[in-house]
Design an enzyme around this catalytic site. Structure first.
Site, PDB file in Angstrom:
ATOM      1  N   CYS A 373      41.780  27.288  28.057  1.00  0.00           N
ATOM      2  CA  CYS A 373      40.682  26.919  27.159  1.00  0.00           C
ATOM      3  C   CYS A 373      39.315  27.474  27.579  1.00  0.00           C
ATOM      4  CB  CYS A 373      40.619  25.422  26.883  1.00  0.00           C
ATOM      5  SG  CYS A 373      41.398  24.370  28.070  1.00  0.00           S
ATOM      6  N   ARG A 402      49.521  26.291  38.363  1.00  0.00           N
ATOM      7  CA  ARG A 402      49.189  24.952  38.848  1.00  0.00           C
ATOM      8  C   ARG A 402      49.984  24.669  40.109  1.00  0.00           C
ATOM      9  NH1 ARG A 402      49.280  22.024  32.910  1.00  0.00           N
ATOM     10  NH2 ARG A 402      47.727  23.426  32.020  1.00  0.00           N
ATOM     11  N   GLN A 420      51.731  29.534  28.380  1.00  0.00           N
ATOM     12  CA  GLN A 420      51.613  28.652  27.225  1.00  0.00           C
ATOM     13  C   GLN A 420      51.451  29.504  25.973  1.00  0.00           C
ATOM     14  OE1 GLN A 420      48.048  26.646  28.688  1.00  0.00           O
ATOM     15  NE2 GLN A 420      49.208  24.746  28.807  1.00  0.00           N
ATOM     16  N   ASP A 422      49.442  29.310  23.735  1.00  0.00           N
ATOM     17  CA  ASP A 422      48.238  28.507  23.620  1.00  0.00           C
ATOM     18  C   ASP A 422      47.353  28.971  22.469  1.00  0.00           C
ATOM     19  OD1 ASP A 422      46.660  26.453  24.421  1.00  0.00           O
ATOM     20  OD2 ASP A 422      46.097  27.309  26.352  1.00  0.00           O
ATOM     21  N   HIS A 424      43.275  27.784  20.685  1.00  0.00           N
ATOM     22  CA  HIS A 424      42.173  26.839  20.556  1.00  0.00           C
ATOM     23  C   HIS A 424      41.502  27.056  19.212  1.00  0.00           C
ATOM     24  CE1 HIS A 424      43.117  26.941  24.814  1.00  0.00           C
ATOM     25  NE2 HIS A 424      42.859  25.651  24.732  1.00  0.00           N
ATOM     26  N   LYS A 507      46.084  13.194  22.475  1.00  0.00           N
ATOM     27  CA  LYS A 507      47.007  14.256  22.068  1.00  0.00           C
ATOM     28  C   LYS A 507      48.263  13.719  21.416  1.00  0.00           C
ATOM     29  CE  LYS A 507      48.821  14.457  26.769  1.00  0.00           C
ATOM     30  NZ  LYS A 507      49.608  15.293  27.644  1.00  0.00           N
ATOM     31  N   HIS A 553      43.249  21.818  20.784  1.00  0.00           N
ATOM     32  CA  HIS A 553      44.092  22.585  21.701  1.00  0.00           C
ATOM     33  C   HIS A 553      45.515  22.369  21.207  1.00  0.00           C
ATOM     34  CE1 HIS A 553      41.081  22.098  25.212  1.00  0.00           C
ATOM     35  NE2 HIS A 553      40.627  21.313  24.266  1.00  0.00           N
TER      36      HIS A 553
END
Length: 689
Positions: A373, A402, A420, A422, A424, A507, A553
């Site tokens: 993000c 991570r 991901q 991902d 946004h 979420k 997200h």
RNA sequence: GCCACCGUAGCUCAGUGGUAGAGCACACCCUUGGUAAGGGUGAGGUCGAGGGUUCAAUCCCCUUCGGUGGCUCCA
């Protein structure tokens, strides 16, 4: 004068108080023999429970009348078995302190403390099991005795187990007026345990059991409290049921993505590379690539824009976003440049100081990105935006890193580096609901296309007692309401769970189970009012003033690694054509058909499918078997006959015989259609025509 | 990170205080075979790594790395 109403609506009148056991006996000896417990006004209890007033009574037997296993019966049986195991362990390991021993969906466990330091090992299972068998063989009754709270607590204090005293305290806080003990046999003579019950009538009712594993746990799940030993087991009313259960576990193991990943060569995790770092081998990469192509098509339709961002970013970036302070324990440590490093070394800087100065921002560093993000936010912030441009939807297959705890890492489901799918979305407040719908439709598209129906939906809200969340509560309320509304519109049951929100917003998570029964979060959609504030994002509204966008997200697959891991198990390694790493294998009957086989292979590859040829020095039977073990969707067997007629003999995975012959062109066209429609059309249909 | 267990050939697994085996896979040869294993020969291992005990360690002990099952954590 209790009047007992039975589940079939009939009732029985008694002149004096009676027991559930007595009612069972009055109904019939078969029921009396089968009954394990009772439900009185919906409350599960012992068969010996006194019935002294009007009530509804249901007798609990291992199998209900329709032959289904009764969950309540199984749960009682297992809890009782936990007691028997505890007794056996206390006999064999004097000084063992008991903590808590509930039944589970597929068994039971008992948490115990071993002050002596002598902890049972898996080698002791046989001895414990035979001790248990002895107790079961003696068929001793489970006998309940009640004490007043004061008397009970006095008894526990005398015995001196802080664990049981705590259990009693909690019973007291829950409003219980008495404390109950269950003895396996006679109260005061045989072994007993503080327990609210209920239990089966006697130890002999445990038909089959097995101690399954050993683990450690924390008292009350708190890692700062005592470490306990947890012994797992399972129990059933009959031996065949236990055996069926064990066999089922065995079958599940064969679907395990770690096993299949190795067998089918889908991915590799190498200790030289690092724990939790996945190497996508060609076959697994093909699956992942197909998934990415699939979702990318849907994203273009929804107006997403693809971006690419680097794998690291300045520490400051993640301090601003909050990720560095919030998750510092689970990140790879910052990267510091050479010059700074040598300067610090000259100053004699210790590790402790280094950490401190990084925190204070005195040292510049880079972080391996834990989230995409911040990078996407900086892309948004790199140019001014009008309210007319919104929503801005930036997507990226972004790889993040991570530092997951070593004990948590495993297979593809929990890793240290993952990608991901991902994106946004920077939206106006009035666009939130519609954009959430778009996000959810992506998740539904994925689950629908792949036939994954076994998932649950969780709306993660903030925990009112925690202070880990950023931002003001008015925005949180709005964000939570938006999530709740979006979840409602899904038409699928969902649960609201406090404390499951991200630190910046609530979420909606999509959760599935793996073959071992563990739950994993896949897709996620999050509403975030807070990062736009932290990064001071804006757009120019119709009023020519600056406004704050809201961020969504979302990652419909979640992590590509985890998703593929779950997908491998979902299909048990037998992927549909469009996903299969090797989609078609051509098998020439002998070298005489090699030329035609090569022609078939070339045609299959020309339409974009992943195909190989097996001209190996084996008989067709053997090569068919190899292909079958590799779970290849289609085999094209070609021999002189086929070459002459320009047909191919088709064999599909999972069918025992060959499907028949198809003209060359029809075969190619059918394959192409099945591939392009992701299984919407099937080559197999050509054979039914 | 914590507790327990495990680590032997590419894979699945036997095995022993006196430096190792099987099946499959692999290579080569014979076989050219029409829908789930044709036959033969061969190559392949410092028994996860480091240290210790011992005349001798793959085996026993310690440490470490990795895996498995749980616990805790999970943006």
């Amino acid at each position: 004068m209790p009047k007992i109403t039975l589940p079939d609506g009939s009732s029985r009148q008694y002149d004096a108080p009676t027991t559930a056991a007595q009612v069972a006996a009055d109904i019939g000896p078969g029921l009396a023999k089968a009954a394990l417990g009772a439900k009185v006004d919906g409350q599960l209890c012992d068969l010996s429970t006194k019935l002294d007033r009007d009530c509804a009574l249901a007798l609990i037997t291992p199998k209900s009348r329709d032959g289904q296993v009764d969950a309540d019966a199984l749960s009682m049986l297992r809890h009782s078995c936990a007691h028997i195991m505890a007794e056996a362990i206390q006999t064999l390991f004097p000084g063992t302190m008991l903590v808590y021993g509930p039944s589970l969906e597929s068994g039971f466990y008992y948490d115990m403390a071993f002050p002596s330091g002598r902890i049972p090992s898996t080698d002791d299972f046989a001895a414990i099991e035979s001790e248990m068998a002895k107790i079961i063989g003696e068929n001793r009754p489970f006998t309940r005795s009640d004490l007043s709270l004061d008397d009970g607590l006095a008894k526990l204090n005398k015995e001196g187990s802080k664990f049981k005293i705590d259990n009693a305290q909690r019973a007291k806080e829950a409003g219980s007026s008495t404390l109950s003990w269950y003895a396996t046999g006679t109260s005061g003579v045989n072994w007993e345990d503080l327990c609210r019950g209920p239990h089966v009538p006697s130890t002999g009712r445990i038909g089959a059991f097995k101690i399954t594993s050993l683990a450690s746990s924390y008292w009350k799940g708190d890692e700062t409290l005592d470490r306990l030993t947890r012994v797992y087991g399972t129990a059933f009313a009959t031996k065949p049921e236990l055996e069926a259960h064990l066999k089922q576990l065995d079958e599940a193991k064969k679907r395990d993505h770690r096993m299949l990943g190795k067998q089918l060569r889908l991915f590799h995790i190498d200790e030289m590379v690092g724990q939790g770092l996945v190497l996508w081998t060609p076959r697994g990469a093909a699956i992942r690539q197909e998934l990415q192509t699939f979702i990318s098509e849907a994203l273009r339709i929804q107006g997403y824009q693809q971006v690419f961002t680097p794998h690291i970013g300045k520490l400051d970036l993640y301090k601003t976003s909050g990720h560095f302070p919030f998750y510092r324990e689970s990140q790879y440590p910052p990267i510091i440049d050479q010059d700074q490093m040598s300067k610090l070394a000259e100053e004699g800087c210790t590790c402790g100081e280094l950490a401190n100065r990084l925190d204070k921002g005195e040292i510049e560093g880079y972080l391996l990105k834990p989230m995409n993000c911040p990078h996407h936010i900086r892309i948004y912030a790199s140019e001014p935006h009008s309210y007319r441009d919104l929503p801005v939807r930036l997507c990226e297959f972004g790889t993040v890193y991570r530092w997951e705890q070593s004990g948590e890492i495993g297979g593809l489901t929990r890793v240290r580096g993952f990608t991901q799918d991902d994106a946004h979305l920077f939206v106006r407040e009035d666009q939130i609901a519609e954009e959430l719908q778009g996000c959810l439709s992506l998740v539904k598209l994925i689950f629908g296309t792949l036939g994954m129906n076994d998932y649950r939906v969780r709306v993660g809200l903030r925990d009112p007692k925690s202070d880990k969340y950023v931002g003001d509560s008015a925005n949180w309320d709005k964000a939570e309401e938006a999530c709740r509304n979006a979840a409602r519109s899904l038409g699928v049951p969902f649960s609201e769970e406090a404390g499951e929100a991200a630190f910046y917003g609530p979420k909606i998570d999509f959760i599935v189970r793996d073959v071992i029964g563990r739950s994993w979060q896949l897709g996620t959609v999050q509403v975030d009012y807070n990062l736009p504030i932290r990064f001071d994002l804006s757009y120019i509204g119709a009023d020519n003033k600056e406004h704050r966008p809201v961020m969504i997200h979302r990652a419909p697959f979640g992590s590509m690694e985890r998703f593929v891991g779950v997908l491998i198990e979902h299909f048990a390694g037998a992927f549909p054509l469009w996903l299969a790493p090797e989609q078609v294998r051509v098998l020439p009957i002998s070298e005489k058909s090699e030329e035609y086989a090569q022609e078939v292979l070339a045609a299959i590859r020309k339409i974009g499918l992943r195909a190989t040829i097996d001209s190996g020095n084996e008989r067709v039977q053997a090569r068919i078997r190899d292909a079958s073990e590799a779970k290849i969707p289609y085999l094209a067997v070609v021999g002189p006959r086929d070459a002459q007629q320009r047909v191919v003999s088709v064999r599909a995975f999972g069918t025992d015989a060959n499907l028949g012959e198809l003209p060359f062109d029809q075969f190619i066209a059918g394959l192409s259609a099945e591939y392009r429609t992701r299984g919407g059309e099937s080559l197999k249909a050509s054979f039914h025509a």
